[in-house]
Each structure stands twice: as C-alpha cells, then as structure tokens.
Design a protein around this motif. Structure first.
Motif, PDB file in Angstrom:
ATOM      1  N   ARG A   2       0.935  -1.151  -0.132  1.00  0.00           N
ATOM      2  CA  ARG A   2       0.054  -0.016  -0.051  1.00  0.00           C
ATOM      3  C   ARG A   2       1.000   1.259   0.224  1.00  0.00           C
ATOM      4  O   ARG A   2       0.495   2.456  -0.217  1.00  0.00           O
ATOM      5  CB  ARG A   2      -0.919   0.117   1.187  1.00  0.00           C
ATOM      6  N   ASN A   3       2.299   1.156   0.300  1.00  0.00           N
ATOM      7  CA  ASN A   3       3.304   2.185  -0.011  1.00  0.00           C
ATOM      8  C   ASN A   3       3.548   2.296  -1.188  1.00  0.00           C
ATOM      9  O   ASN A   3       4.566   3.299  -1.339  1.00  0.00           O
ATOM     10  CB  ASN A   3       4.133   1.995   1.263  1.00  0.00           C
ATOM     11  N   VAL A   4       3.415   1.479  -2.012  1.00  0.00           N
ATOM     12  CA  VAL A   4       3.793   1.798  -3.526  1.00  0.00           C
ATOM     13  C   VAL A   4       2.932   2.673  -4.344  1.00  0.00           C
ATOM     14  O   VAL A   4       1.737   2.159  -4.291  1.00  0.00           O
ATOM     15  CB  VAL A   4       4.030   0.241  -4.063  1.00  0.00           C
ATOM     16  N   VAL A   5       3.399   3.518  -5.036  1.00  0.00           N
ATOM     17  CA  VAL A   5       2.688   4.323  -5.773  1.00  0.00           C
ATOM     18  C   VAL A   5       1.809   3.685  -6.751  1.00  0.00           C
ATOM     19  O   VAL A   5       0.710   4.007  -6.905  1.00  0.00           O
ATOM     20  CB  VAL A   5       3.631   5.517  -6.558  1.00  0.00           C
ATOM     21  N   ASP A   6       2.584   2.913  -7.510  1.00  0.00           N
ATOM     22  CA  ASP A   6       1.775   2.123  -8.813  1.00  0.00           C
ATOM     23  C   ASP A   6       1.677   0.645  -8.365  1.00  0.00           C
ATOM     24  O   ASP A   6       2.411  -0.192  -8.659  1.00  0.00           O
ATOM     25  CB  ASP A   6       2.504   2.287  -9.868  1.00  0.00           C
ATOM     26  N   THR A   7       0.559   0.380  -7.575  1.00  0.00           N
ATOM     27  CA  THR A   7       0.322  -0.993  -7.084  1.00  0.00           C
ATOM     28  C   THR A   7       0.496  -2.086  -8.026  1.00  0.00           C
ATOM     29  O   THR A   7       1.158  -3.078  -7.930  1.00  0.00           O
ATOM     30  CB  THR A   7      -0.891  -1.175  -6.326  1.00  0.00           C
ATOM     31  N   GLN A   8      -0.285  -1.782  -9.232  1.00  0.00           N
ATOM     32  CA  GLN A   8      -0.213  -2.757 -10.181  1.00  0.00           C
ATOM     33  C   GLN A   8       0.910  -2.952 -11.005  1.00  0.00           C
ATOM     34  O   GLN A   8       1.180  -4.138 -11.261  1.00  0.00           O
ATOM     35  CB  GLN A   8      -1.357  -2.413 -11.411  1.00  0.00           C
ATOM     36  N   ALA A   9       1.842  -1.915 -11.105  1.00  0.00           N
ATOM     37  CA  ALA A   9       3.009  -2.059 -11.711  1.00  0.00           C
ATOM     38  C   ALA A   9       3.911  -3.179 -10.892  1.00  0.00           C
ATOM     39  O   ALA A   9       4.748  -3.901 -11.300  1.00  0.00           O
ATOM     40  CB  ALA A   9       3.686  -0.742 -11.962  1.00  0.00           C
ATOM     41  N   ALA A  10       3.721  -2.683  -9.645  1.00  0.00           N
ATOM     42  CA  ALA A  10       4.609  -3.726  -8.620  1.00  0.00           C
ATOM     43  C   ALA A  10       4.247  -5.033  -8.611  1.00  0.00           C
ATOM     44  O   ALA A  10       5.079  -5.975  -8.709  1.00  0.00           O
ATOM     45  CB  ALA A  10       4.455  -3.261  -7.120  1.00  0.00           C
ATOM     46  N   LEU A  11       2.979  -5.389  -8.797  1.00  0.00           N
ATOM     47  CA  LEU A  11       2.167  -6.765  -8.863  1.00  0.00           C
ATOM     48  C   LEU A  11       2.890  -7.323 -10.116  1.00  0.00           C
ATOM     49  O   LEU A  11       3.260  -8.511 -10.352  1.00  0.00           O
ATOM     50  CB  LEU A  11       0.734  -6.824  -8.743  1.00  0.00           C
ATOM     51  N   ARG A  12       2.925  -6.643 -11.320  1.00  0.00           N
ATOM     52  CA  ARG A  12       3.226  -7.066 -12.461  1.00  0.00           C
ATOM     53  C   ARG A  12       4.836  -7.404 -12.395  1.00  0.00           C
ATOM     54  O   ARG A  12       5.613  -8.530 -12.997  1.00  0.00           O
ATOM     55  CB  ARG A  12       3.133  -6.187 -13.636  1.00  0.00           C
ATOM     56  N   GLU A  13       5.642  -6.535 -11.875  1.00  0.00           N
ATOM     57  CA  GLU A  13       6.959  -6.647 -11.693  1.00  0.00           C
ATOM     58  C   GLU A  13       7.038  -8.039 -10.801  1.00  0.00           C
ATOM     59  O   GLU A  13       8.181  -8.688 -10.869  1.00  0.00           O
ATOM     60  CB  GLU A  13       7.556  -5.532 -10.973  1.00  0.00           C
ATOM     61  N   MET A  14       6.603  -8.145  -9.953  1.00  0.00           N
ATOM     62  CA  MET A  14       6.688  -9.407  -8.916  1.00  0.00           C
ATOM     63  C   MET A  14       6.313 -10.535  -9.743  1.00  0.00           C
ATOM     64  O   MET A  14       7.110 -11.689  -9.505  1.00  0.00           O
ATOM     65  CB  MET A  14       5.546  -9.546  -7.817  1.00  0.00           C
ATOM     66  N   LEU A  15       5.426 -10.607 -10.835  1.00  0.00           N
ATOM     67  CA  LEU A  15       5.051 -11.688 -11.579  1.00  0.00           C
ATOM     68  C   LEU A  15       6.415 -11.754 -12.323  1.00  0.00           C
ATOM     69  O   LEU A  15       6.620 -13.250 -12.701  1.00  0.00           O
ATOM     70  CB  LEU A  15       3.820 -11.159 -12.493  1.00  0.00           C
ATOM     71  N   ARG A  16       6.935 -10.930 -12.924  1.00  0.00           N
ATOM     72  CA  ARG A  16       8.034 -11.171 -13.850  1.00  0.00           C
ATOM     73  C   ARG A  16       9.020 -11.679 -13.198  1.00  0.00           C
ATOM     74  O   ARG A  16       9.830 -12.700 -13.790  1.00  0.00           O
ATOM     75  CB  ARG A  16       8.661  -9.791 -14.162  1.00  0.00           C
ATOM     76  N   VAL A  17       9.440 -11.488 -11.698  1.00  0.00           N
ATOM     77  CA  VAL A  17      10.494 -12.201 -11.242  1.00  0.00           C
ATOM     78  C   VAL A  17      10.544 -13.577 -10.553  1.00  0.00           C
ATOM     79  O   VAL A  17      11.321 -14.229 -10.089  1.00  0.00           O
ATOM     80  CB  VAL A  17      11.382 -11.235 -10.388  1.00  0.00           C
ATOM     81  N   THR A  18       8.921 -13.958 -10.782  1.00  0.00           N
ATOM     82  CA  THR A  18       8.564 -15.274  -9.994  1.00  0.00           C
ATOM     83  C   THR A  18       8.711 -16.095 -11.107  1.00  0.00           C
ATOM     84  O   THR A  18       8.116 -15.924 -12.345  1.00  0.00           O
ATOM     85  CB  THR A  18       7.158 -15.178  -9.530  1.00  0.00           C
ATOM     86  N   ARG A  19       9.232 -17.356 -11.117  1.00  0.00           N
ATOM     87  CA  ARG A  19       9.218 -18.633 -11.983  1.00  0.00           C
ATOM     88  C   ARG A  19       7.634 -19.037 -12.241  1.00  0.00           C
ATOM     89  O   ARG A  19       6.797 -18.826 -11.530  1.00  0.00           O
ATOM     90  CB  ARG A  19       9.996 -19.615 -11.569  1.00  0.00           C
TER      91      ARG A  19
END
Length: 140
Positions: free
Chosen positions: A27-44
């Motif tokens: 909730r402290n990240v400005v662009d929540t959806q971008a952070a979730l997509r980035e977490m998706l990218r680094v997860t196998r």
C-alpha cells in the motif's frame, strides 16, 4: 543479501524466485499494479505470491469500531508515545484508502496472477492474499 530497490523495477532476472512476498508495504507503492506485474516477472512459472496487508474488517459492527479506533484512538495514542505523529496520520490514511479484500484480489488478478484468494486475519483488519504465476505468463 538484502537489496534495496524500486518495487516497480526489481533488480532481478525474469523467473528468479519460487515465491515473492510483501508485508505491509504494497500500500506504500505508488503504482500497485506495476509492482504486482514486476513481482510476476521475477517469479518462476508456478511460483507463488503472498501479500500480507491491512484490509477491511468483514463484520460491519467491528468495521465501524475499527474506523473509530483509526480516526480517533490511534492519533491520540500516537501523540502520547511518538515524536512523529505524522507517521500515524499517514498510517491511518493509507489504511483507509487501501482497497478492500475483493478489490485487491481483482487487482492481483488483472496483474496476471491466477488462483487468487485471500484469508482474513484479525477479523479482516489484515488479509493474506495469495496467487500463482501461470505457466504461460509472459514476462512483464
């Protein structure tokens, strides 16, 4: 080792992790959806996401009592015990404006995760959201 980085531009290769987690930080990240997509990218593919974050109490009377606590009790206690009452003001505002469980689940789903579910803790004050990276998800 610990690495400081931007949640929307993680310094890791695609598919680096079996699981990614974040607790009381999304909730402290400005662009929540971008952070979730980035977490998706680094997860196998087949890897997991777990988000522990403040949420909305599910029982209406408890939700009303919690709202009073956040807006009236917490600021008073903070003024007695902390030299930084602004931090507690921010905490109250960030919790109040954060999406409820179903809304956050939808945001996680729209970010490319599947098998999205959540579990309420402490009557819904906190929720654990979990999801799986699909095996066919392209890197973001």
């Amino acid at each position: 080792p610990f690495v400081a980085g931007d949640a929307t531009a993680l310094p890791f290769a695609d598919g680096s992790f079996d699981a990614v987690t974040i607790s009381f930080g999304l909730r402290n990240v400005v662009d929540t959806q971008a952070a979730l997509r980035e977490m998706l990218r680094v997860t196998r593919p087949g890897g997991r996401l777990v988000v522990c974050e403040f949420s909305r109490p599910s029982w209406p009377p408890f939700r009303a009592a919690y709202a009073v606590y956040l807006r009236q009790v917490l600021p008073r206690v903070a003024s007695l015990v902390s030299s930084s009452t602004d931090a507690y003001t921010y905490l109250t505002e960030s919790i109040t404006h954060w999406p409820a469980q179903r809304e956050l689940a939808g945001l996680i789903r729209r970010s490319g995760w599947e098998g999205v579910a959540h579990r309420n803790l402490s009557g819904g004050i906190v929720a654990l959201h979990r999801a799986v990276r699909p095996s066919d998800a392209p890197p973001s």
